[in-house]
Design an enzyme around this catalytic site. Structure first.
Site, PDB file in Angstrom:
ATOM      1  CG  ASP A  13      -4.774 -16.891 -31.015  1.00  0.00           C
ATOM      2  OD1 ASP A  13      -5.927 -15.752 -29.987  1.00  0.00           O
ATOM      3  OD2 ASP A  13      -4.313 -16.090 -31.909  1.00  0.00           O
ATOM      4  CE  LYS A  16      -7.031 -17.748 -24.143  1.00  0.00           C
ATOM      5  NZ  LYS A  16      -5.308 -18.136 -25.234  1.00  0.00           N
ATOM      6  N   GLY A  40      -8.801 -12.489 -28.466  1.00  0.00           N
ATOM      7  CA  GLY A  40      -9.854 -12.936 -29.006  1.00  0.00           C
ATOM      8  C   GLY A  40      -9.941 -14.573 -28.878  1.00  0.00           C
ATOM      9  CG  HIS A  41     -11.157 -15.465 -25.188  1.00  0.00           C
ATOM     10  ND1 HIS A  41     -11.001 -15.076 -24.010  1.00  0.00           N
ATOM     11  CD2 HIS A  41      -9.656 -15.408 -26.346  1.00  0.00           C
ATOM     12  CE1 HIS A  41     -10.005 -14.883 -23.867  1.00  0.00           C
ATOM     13  NE2 HIS A  41      -9.378 -15.293 -25.192  1.00  0.00           N
ATOM     14  CD  GLN A 223      -3.477 -11.578 -23.627  1.00  0.00           C
ATOM     15  OE1 GLN A 223      -3.371 -11.424 -22.390  1.00  0.00           O
ATOM     16  NE2 GLN A 223      -4.721 -11.027 -25.195  1.00  0.00           N
TER      17      GLN A 223
HETATM   18  P1  GDP Z   1      -8.647 -18.025 -28.046  1.00  0.00           P
HETATM   19  O1  GDP Z   1      -7.792 -17.123 -28.169  1.00  0.00           O
HETATM   20  O2  GDP Z   1      -7.627 -19.064 -26.925  1.00  0.00           O
HETATM   21  O3  GDP Z   1     -10.172 -18.998 -27.225  1.00  0.00           O
HETATM   22  O4  GDP Z   1      -8.518 -19.258 -29.565  1.00  0.00           O
HETATM   23  P2  GDP Z   1      -9.391 -18.026 -30.063  1.00  0.00           P
HETATM   24  O5  GDP Z   1     -10.982 -18.426 -29.991  1.00  0.00           O
HETATM   25  O6  GDP Z   1      -8.489 -16.838 -30.383  1.00  0.00           O
HETATM   26  O7  GDP Z   1      -8.703 -20.354 -31.888  1.00  0.00           O
HETATM   27  C1  GDP Z   1      -9.328 -20.967 -31.995  1.00  0.00           C
HETATM   28  C2  GDP Z   1      -9.854 -20.897 -32.703  1.00  0.00           C
HETATM   29  O8  GDP Z   1     -10.035 -22.376 -33.096  1.00  0.00           O
HETATM   30  C3  GDP Z   1     -11.171 -20.510 -32.623  1.00  0.00           C
HETATM   31  O9  GDP Z   1     -11.611 -20.492 -34.056  1.00  0.00           O
HETATM   32  C4  GDP Z   1     -11.885 -21.497 -32.328  1.00  0.00           C
HETATM   33  O10 GDP Z   1     -13.589 -21.502 -32.717  1.00  0.00           O
HETATM   34  C5  GDP Z   1     -11.637 -23.188 -32.804  1.00  0.00           C
HETATM   35  N1  GDP Z   1     -11.465 -24.039 -31.856  1.00  0.00           N
HETATM   36  C6  GDP Z   1     -11.615 -24.248 -30.837  1.00  0.00           C
HETATM   37  N2  GDP Z   1     -11.204 -25.728 -30.249  1.00  0.00           N
HETATM   38  C7  GDP Z   1     -11.268 -26.491 -31.687  1.00  0.00           C
HETATM   39  C8  GDP Z   1     -11.564 -27.757 -31.905  1.00  0.00           C
HETATM   40  O11 GDP Z   1     -10.770 -28.797 -31.124  1.00  0.00           O
HETATM   41  N3  GDP Z   1     -11.100 -27.825 -33.130  1.00  0.00           N
HETATM   42  C9  GDP Z   1     -11.404 -27.070 -34.720  1.00  0.00           C
HETATM   43  N4  GDP Z   1     -11.321 -27.449 -35.192  1.00  0.00           N
HETATM   44  N5  GDP Z   1     -10.913 -25.661 -33.818  1.00  0.00           N
HETATM   45  C10 GDP Z   1     -11.207 -25.456 -31.973  1.00  0.00           C
HETATM   46  P1  IMO Z   2      -6.095 -14.552 -27.285  1.00  0.00           P
HETATM   47  O1  IMO Z   2      -6.526 -14.438 -25.337  1.00  0.00           O
HETATM   48  C1  IMO Z   2      -2.381 -14.652 -29.809  1.00  0.00           C
HETATM   49  C2  IMO Z   2       0.664 -10.734 -29.138  1.00  0.00           C
HETATM   50  C3  IMO Z   2       0.704 -10.471 -30.577  1.00  0.00           C
HETATM   51  C4  IMO Z   2       2.005  -9.474 -30.077  1.00  0.00           C
HETATM   52  C5  IMO Z   2       1.596 -10.439 -28.489  1.00  0.00           C
HETATM   53  C6  IMO Z   2       1.866  -8.558 -27.720  1.00  0.00           C
HETATM   54  O2  IMO Z   2      -6.918 -14.658 -27.924  1.00  0.00           O
HETATM   55  O3  IMO Z   2      -5.368 -15.966 -26.919  1.00  0.00           O
HETATM   56  P2  IMO Z   2      -0.467  -6.819 -27.680  1.00  0.00           P
HETATM   57  O4  IMO Z   2      -1.092  -6.783 -28.668  1.00  0.00           O
HETATM   58  O5  IMO Z   2      -0.842  -8.308 -26.572  1.00  0.00           O
HETATM   59  O6  IMO Z   2       0.677  -5.617 -26.892  1.00  0.00           O
HETATM   60  O7  IMO Z   2       0.650  -7.554 -28.473  1.00  0.00           O
HETATM   61  O8  IMO Z   2       1.084 -10.346 -28.429  1.00  0.00           O
HETATM   62  N1  IMO Z   2      -0.675 -11.203 -28.490  1.00  0.00           N
HETATM   63  C7  IMO Z   2      -1.913 -12.238 -28.767  1.00  0.00           C
HETATM   64  N2  IMO Z   2      -1.675 -13.691 -29.530  1.00  0.00           N
HETATM   65  N3  IMO Z   2      -3.510 -15.032 -29.269  1.00  0.00           N
HETATM   66  C8  IMO Z   2      -4.191 -14.064 -28.138  1.00  0.00           C
HETATM   67  O9  IMO Z   2      -4.966 -13.708 -27.407  1.00  0.00           O
HETATM   68  C9  IMO Z   2      -2.765 -13.063 -28.125  1.00  0.00           C
HETATM   69  N4  IMO Z   2      -3.266 -11.136 -27.542  1.00  0.00           N
HETATM   70  C10 IMO Z   2      -1.771 -10.593 -27.363  1.00  0.00           C
HETATM   71  O10 IMO Z   2       0.235 -10.826 -31.510  1.00  0.00           O
HETATM   72  O11 IMO Z   2       2.937 -10.870 -30.523  1.00  0.00           O
HETATM   73 MG    MG Z   3      -7.798 -15.839 -29.275  1.00  0.00          MG
END
Ligand code: GDP
Ligand code: IMO
Ligand code: MG
Length: 429
Positions: A13, A16, A40-41, A223
């Site tokens: 999170d 990416k 979850g991206h 991840q």
């Molecule tokens: P990922 O799993 O690495 O793709 O990250 P996620 O999408 O799960 O979580 C990142 C969250 O932060 C998302 O809701 C993005 O929209 C948000 N985000 C990404 N870059 C920035 C940033 O520079 N500033 C803020 N405030 N939010 C951001």
């Molecule tokens: P992105 O790509 C954050 C965490 C779960 C749990 C552990 C194992 O959005 O960054 P699993 O279901 O993979 O066996 O769970 O890994 N986890 C993540 N945490 N971002 C993710 O993906 C994750 N994918 C798995 O919360 O702790």
């Molecule tokens: Mg994510």
């Protein structure tokens, strides 16, 4: 080599998806190489918000996308995601998406087992996404997986079903569950096969052709390194290798194709699920980080745990993954804090540590050593150039570079696609 590999360098999170979407305008192909729909991206383009779990984040721009063999594929989740994103005007046709024929499938029995184990583990649970990721990878290395290519040979599935069901029936019996309903499973597979098969291709060959033609490939990790099954905070990890070295084995190309390894790093730290987190803040400041950063999981909606930036962990994760440069994200979330802290080391039983010790009990007990920064007045939110950043924010970024021994290539200052500062272009570095 003009390829770029994007990986998370903390516990996932990091942002990416946003960065992959931004870079995808410069790429010819985007490739997912590990993980599954536990990812979850989130991408924000104007007033549209796209939430992707299995589809590579380049898909929103229409960049040709590949799901490599290292991904565990839930075909029903794929169908739901394709339908959802079609509703947002993004067509996912076999022209734009290709799926490795050798991807192992996530089946309902994997989801069942993930949930049963988590429910039975009480306080010791991993806190998985319950998507069946771990059990599906177990069946892959246990040589009893059903793979995408099997969907074209369902009449020959009996020997594999025997192996798979013998294993799962024994496990299910331990949870007082009924044996697998083989007929129902086969019926489900027959129903989904016509949806998946048009996307199934020998993607290793497409990637080989692309590499020979000098195309630019963008590998999208899921991840983060601290969730890597070898290098992460085991056993509180996911079941795949999340490091940059997985691009080759997870997509069917050589080890040198990863190119520029762009580590995505959040300006503070978050974690979803159980496990050690040395800089976690169980106080109003942690709450504030979570609220300002909207730190709720994209996949499960769970509240993410929040804490200060941990330079020890990021330095370790960057070294393990061979990170060339980082994209520092969510700097704007730190706007308005009077004091910002960076963890620069740990102590444990009177001893100093400049790395995270491997044993979970030690990981849970290390005490962070902090360096304090005076926060900046003014805002970084929406900044698109260095010149837009307050001097103290620049100082914070420079100190992070120094501590983690990696240069900053990009800085992200809001969820919006274009609120991004380019310092060094990874595709032409
Ligand atoms: P990922 O799993 O690495 O793709 O990250 P996620 O999408 O799960 O979580 C990142 C969250 O932060 C998302 O809701 C993005 O929209 C948000 N985000 C990404 N870059 C920035 C940033 O520079 N500033 C803020 N405030 N939010 C951001
Ligand atoms: P992105 O790509 C954050 C965490 C779960 C749990 C552990 C194992 O959005 O960054 P699993 O279901 O993979 O066996 O769970 O890994 N986890 C993540 N945490 N971002 C993710 O993906 C994750 N994918 C798995 O919360 O702790
Ligand atoms: Mg994510």
């Amino acid at each position: 080599m003009a390829n770029v590999t994007v990986i998370g360098v903390q516990w996932g999170d990091e942002g990416k998806g946003k960065i992959v979407d931004w870079l995808a305008s410069r790429a010819d192909i985007v490739v997912r190489f590990q993980g599954g729909h536990n990812a979850g991206h989130t991408l924000v383009v104007g007033d549209q918000v796209y939430k992707l779990s299995l589809l590579p984040s380049g898909i929103v721009r229409g960049t040709p996308s590949v799901i490599g063999n290292g991904v565990v594929l839930d075909p029903w989740a794929l169908k739901a995601e394709v339908e959802k994103i079609a509703g947002q005007g993004v067509a996912v046709t076999p022209d734009v998406l290709r799926i490795a024929e050798t991807c192992p499938l996530i089946l309902s029995l994997h989801r069942d087992l993930d949930g049963l184990r988590e429910d039975a583990s009480g306080a010791g649970k991993i806190g998985t996404t319950r998507r069946g990721i771990g059990p599906a990878y177990e069946d892959k290395v246990g040589r009893r997986a059903i793979r995408v290519c099997d969907l074209a040979h369902l009449n020959q599935l009996e020997p594999q079903l025997d192996r798979l069901c013998a294993h799962h029936d024994a496990l299910r019996a331990g949870f007082s569950e009924q044996p697998v309903d083989r007929e129902a499973l086969l019926a489900e597979l027959r129903e989904i096969a016509p949806f998946v098969l048009p996307y199934a291709k020998p993607v290793w060959r497409d990637l080989d052709v692309a590499l020979r033609a000098g195309k630019k490939i963008l590998f999208e990790g899921a991840q983060g390194v601290l969730l890597d099954v070898d290098h992460g905070t085991y056993p509180f990890v996911t079941s795949s290798n999340t490091v940059a070295g997985t691009t080759g084995s997870g997509s069917g190309i050589g080890p040198n194709a990863a190119g520029f390894v762009l580590g995505i790093v959040k300006a503070y730290t978050t974690r979803v699920g159980s496990g050690p987190f040395p800089t976690e803040l169980d106080d109003a400041t942690g709450q504030q980080l979570g609220e300002r950063g909207h730190e709720f999981g994209t996949v499960t909606g769970r509240k993410r745990r929040c804490g200060w930036f941990d330079a020890v962990l990021v330095r370790q994760a960057a070294a393990i993954s061979g990170v060339t440069g980082i994209a520092l994200t969510k700097l704007d979330v730190l706007d308005g804090f009077d004091t910002i802290r960076i963890c620069t080391g740990y102590t444990l039983d009177g001893k100093d540590y400049d790395y995270l010790p491997p044993h979970p009990a030690d990981q849970a007990r290390v005490e962070p050593v902090y360096e304090d920064f005076k926060g900046w007045s003014g805002t970084t939110a929406g900044a698109r150039s260095w010149a837009d950043l307050p001097a103290r924010a620049i100082k914070y970024v420079r100190r992070i570079e120094e501590l983690i021994r990696c240069p900053v290539a990009l800085v992200s200052t809001s969820p919006q696609r274009d609120d991004t500062i380019l310092v060094r272009d990874p595709f032409s570095a």
